[in-house]
Design a protein around this motif. Structure first.
Motif: not given
Lengths: 299, 501
Positions: A27-32, A245-248, B24-28, B348-351
């Motif tokens: 999973r790629s966690i970016k930006k906001e 790691q925390a994000l993972q 909810s709460v946290w979306e990638y 999208d890498k998350n797809t």
């Protein structure tokens, strides 16, 4: 002691568990979404100092960091708790007066648990009397590996009783349990015996927290929730040092248990050096450049 | 119609509704792979005799990005004369140089192709996702690495053919006509071209009309690799072009991967000719989950079996057979797991699930959804958001189905899983085998002996145990019954491209 229907062994396929973790790590966690997750991670931290050389000054310093992780950014969330030995609970409690940061105390002859149950109960009561809001106990790994599951259950139940209103985190010390099946079984026993949280490790044994172990425990929590509607918290501890790691770990929680667990009430990181890397990443997201480690306080 | 599908009908198994909230709460945030560095030409020609040439009749057809419905480029339509030219070039290359040079030299060329594929992996992955709709996570981590692995593997055989079939002398067949499908465009190209070249054959290959882009990029790579002219010829077009290849008298072998319907037509037209053939056709794979399985991991296996590549997989596990005692639990867990699948932009890498390959396939899958509902099945789709444009279908489960339903019998080739229960192993085996197909299947149990017992009785070319959709160039792949003729991959795949003396 009460007798219960002890949980039986749940098959776990270790290849598939590790493969699933590998998939989620992509999973790629970016930006906001990254900033949000970093702040969330900060708010879920149990800032920990568990050393023989801990002094009152050191604990007070850590409490200050807990309240104000990075003075240059006063709007950042504070951490969830400060985790210390029972003899430091009073110091921490005083230093944290006026904040809603909890004091967590390890107890029950941490980290080995190799003391008579009566001593471990007294250890717990002492920590609670000193003001601990949360107790991190260790299970008897020796008994567990001998197959004395009833004993493990009874001890957890006894400590839970000694905790009174304090929340109980049960440390499985997964590095000493060796198989995912054992981790799962110990999780099931702990939850049935009254754990509010299950926790991977003391941080004194290697390997400490790993993602596959955490996934197995999260799945145990999920099954327990399906069966009973009770939400149990999860705390991986030890070896989590970087924001990445925390994000993972947060991805594991999000995609296993969902949004309800993404709060400090149900998920914690036990860590001593993670905070500064998370802070460094938050600052980087806001300013666009990495700052020197010298700008972050070492506590 | 889609309205009625998304709204759930009464759900027969007694599982509670999804209790967990994954939204909810946290979306990638979106994390798109940039396509800026990929150069796509406005028009692609035919690759014949080492050159890019215009089609004789001058006709071109458009290629659409299924995620945006926008035109990407256009490809030449090869007709009879173009096929003649390609076959002639292949014959000349075969008789001239390629069948005579040493295996070591052939291996050298194939190794070079493999290395260049790795070097250009990123652009191939992006092109594959843009043209075919598959998520970049899969094209980047599965398709393209396997493509390179196939070329590496068969390059290794090129100078060892004399040892591959003890006591027999292998000789190349000649000119191979190869027709490949749209679900794994470049990977199927690799499965076809790598063993053919290693054995000293030359090829005329036609990619599927909806996914020709990576084949044309591969043609450019072949040119850059300095392969002798005419060894690899790639011509684009639709069914008629394919028929011209199949019926061409100058071809010695046909290798086809695609639908069982077309496979049967090909088999009929090849009957009585000198041509050899291998056919890799449809499937309706069964996933058998026993109550002693590791359930959470089995659920993950099911997800991989049916939703990998939007279910556009000939060996997809599209029929779940779950032991009665754990059925409710498995279905509940599957539904929760489906909620965290991300459907959307293939780049999208998350797809997790990309776009359905073409408008035609999109309509086919939607028709099957309607058929399932009309047959009385209970339908469940995940609640995920899908883009407004493009061909997207939510991951779908059908419960309350029986063996006689069309959705259980026919290959849907989309993200649609049917769920049935069984009580005993014998019943599971009977249901799994009760299909004209026999390509692949999966068994989940914690008990090793059960894996062997059930695996032995399943009439399928591939059986995976406690996993699914694992591929390796060393492992043969192919079907029983109407799922195909012959094997690809491994030593078996080599045998399909030689005459043994």
């Amino acid at each position: 002691m009460n007798t219960i229907q002890l949980p039986s062994i749940t098959p776990i396929d270790h290849v598939a568990v590790e493969e699933k973790v590998g998939r989620l790590n992509k999973r790629s966690i970016k930006k906001e979404s990254k900033v949000l997750a970093l702040k969330m991670a900060l708010s879920m931290m149990d800032l920990t100092t568990l050393e023989g050389k801990d002094s009152e000054g050191k604990v007070r310093q850590l409490c200050q960091k807990a309240k104000q992780p990075h003075p240059a950014m006063p709007d950042l969330p504070h951490v969830a708790a400060v985790c210390v030995y029972p003899s430091m609970v009073r110091v921490a409690k005083k230093a944290l007066t006026g904040s809603d940061i909890n004091v967590a105390s390890v107890a029950t002859a941490f980290p080995s648990g190799m003391a008579p149950l009566s001593v471990r109960i007294d250890d717990t009561r002492f920590a609670v009397d000193e003001g601990a809001d949360e107790v991190d106990m260790v299970i008897s790994r020796g008994a567990f590996l001998q197959g004395e599951y009833q004993q493990v259950y009874d001890e957890i139940a006894a400590i839970k009783e000694a905790c009174g209103k304090a929340h109980l985190k049960v440390i499985l010390e997964t590095g000493e349990l060796h198989t995912y099946e054992n981790v799962r079984l110990a999780s099931d026993i702990a939850m049935q015996a009254g754990a509010d949280f299950i926790k991977t490790s003391t941080g004194k044994i290697s390997p400490a927290a790993t993602q596959p172990v955490t996934l197995v425990m999260l799945e145990a929590i999920r099954d327990y929730y399906y069966a009973t509607n009770k939400m149990i918290g999860m705390k991986p501890a030890g070896g989590i040092r970087t924001a990445k790691q925390a994000l993972q770990y947060l991805v594991l929680v999000k995609e296993t248990l969902g949004a309800a667990w993404l709060t400090p009430d149900y998920f914690r990181f036990g860590a001593s050096s993670l905070a500064n890397d998370v802070l460094m990443q938050i600052v980087k997201q806001q300013t666009g450049s990495y700052q020197s480690g010298d700008y972050f306080s070492l506590d | 119609m889609s309205e009625s599908i998304t709204e759930e009908k009464t759900y027969k198994p007694t599982s509670p509704n999804s209790k967990l909230d994954f939204q909810s709460v946290w979306e990638y945030d979106s994390a798109p792979e940039s396509s800026a560095n990929l150069e796509i030409k406005d028009q692609y020609q035919l690759f014949i005799n080492g050159k890019f040439v215009k089609p004789e009749k001058g006709r071109y057809f458009k290629s659409i990005n299924p995620a945006t419905e926008e035109e990407i480029t256009e490809f030449a339509e090869a007709t009879q004369k173009d096929v003649d030219k390609a076959v002639k070039a292949a014959r000349k290359a075969f008789e001239g140089e390629w069948s005579k040079i040493s295996g070591k030299t052939r291996g050298k060329y194939i190794y070079r192709i493999a290395r260049m594929l790795q070097e250009r992996a990123r652009e191939f992955a992006i092109a594959e996702s843009m043209d075919g709709g598959k998520p970049i996570r899969e094209s980047r981590d599965v398709d393209i690495p396997l493509v390179a692995a196939h070329f590496f593997y068969y390059a290794g055989w090129a100078d060892k053919l004399d040892y591959a079939f003890p006591g027999k002398k292998p000789e190349p067949l000649g000119v191979c006509g190869q027709i490949i499908p749209w679900n794994f465009p470049l990977l199927m190209l690799a499965w076809k071209i790598a063993p053919a070249l290693a054995c000293g054959n030359t090829v005329v290959l036609k990619p599927a009309e909806t996914t020709s882009l990576t084949a044309m990029l591969f043609a450019e790579l072949v040119k850059d690799a300095g392969l002798p002219d005419g060894v690899v010829n790639i011509i684009t077009g639709a069914g008629q072009t394919g028929a011209a290849i199949v019926n061409h008298s100058g071809i010695d072998k046909i290798a086809f991967t695609g639908s069982t319907t077309v496979g049967k037509i090909i088999q009929k037209s090849l009957a009585g000719t000198h041509k050899k053939y291998t056919l890799e056709l449809g499937g309706k794979g069964a996933l058998i989950v026993f109550e002693d399985a590791a359930i959470d991991q089995a659920v993950e296996g099911i997800i991989n079996a049916i939703f990998f590549n939007q279910g556009h997989v000939c060996c997809a596990g599209s029929r779940l057979l779950v032991q009665e005692g754990i059925a409710d639990k498995v279905i509940m867990k599957l539904r929760d797991r489906m909620e965290s699948l991300i459907v959307g932009d293939p780049l999208d890498k998350n797809t997790d699930i990309g776009a359905i390959n073409s408008k035609q396939q999109f309509e086919t899958v939607n028709q099957y959804l309607e058929i399932g509902v009309n047959e009385g099945a209970d339908v469940y789709q995940s609640k995920c958001e899908i883009p407004d444009s493009g061909y997207f279908i939510r991951p779908t489960l059908f419960t309350n189905v029986s063996q006689s339903n069309r959705v259980v019998q026919e290959e849907i080739f989309g993200p649609v899983l049917t769920i049935q229960t069984f009580r005993t192993a014998d019943e599971a085996i009977e249901k799994a085998n009760n299909t004209p197909f026999g390509l692949a299947g999966g068994v989940w149990t914690d008990k090793g002996s059960k894996i062997f017992r059930v695996g032995k009785e399943l009439r399928s070319g591939v059986i995976w145990a406690n996993t699914y959709n694992k591929f390796d160039p060393t492992s043969p792949f192919g079907g029983y019954k109407e799922s195909g003729v012959g094997r690809e991959g491994g030593l078996h795949g080599l045998a399909a491209y030689v005459n043994l003396k």
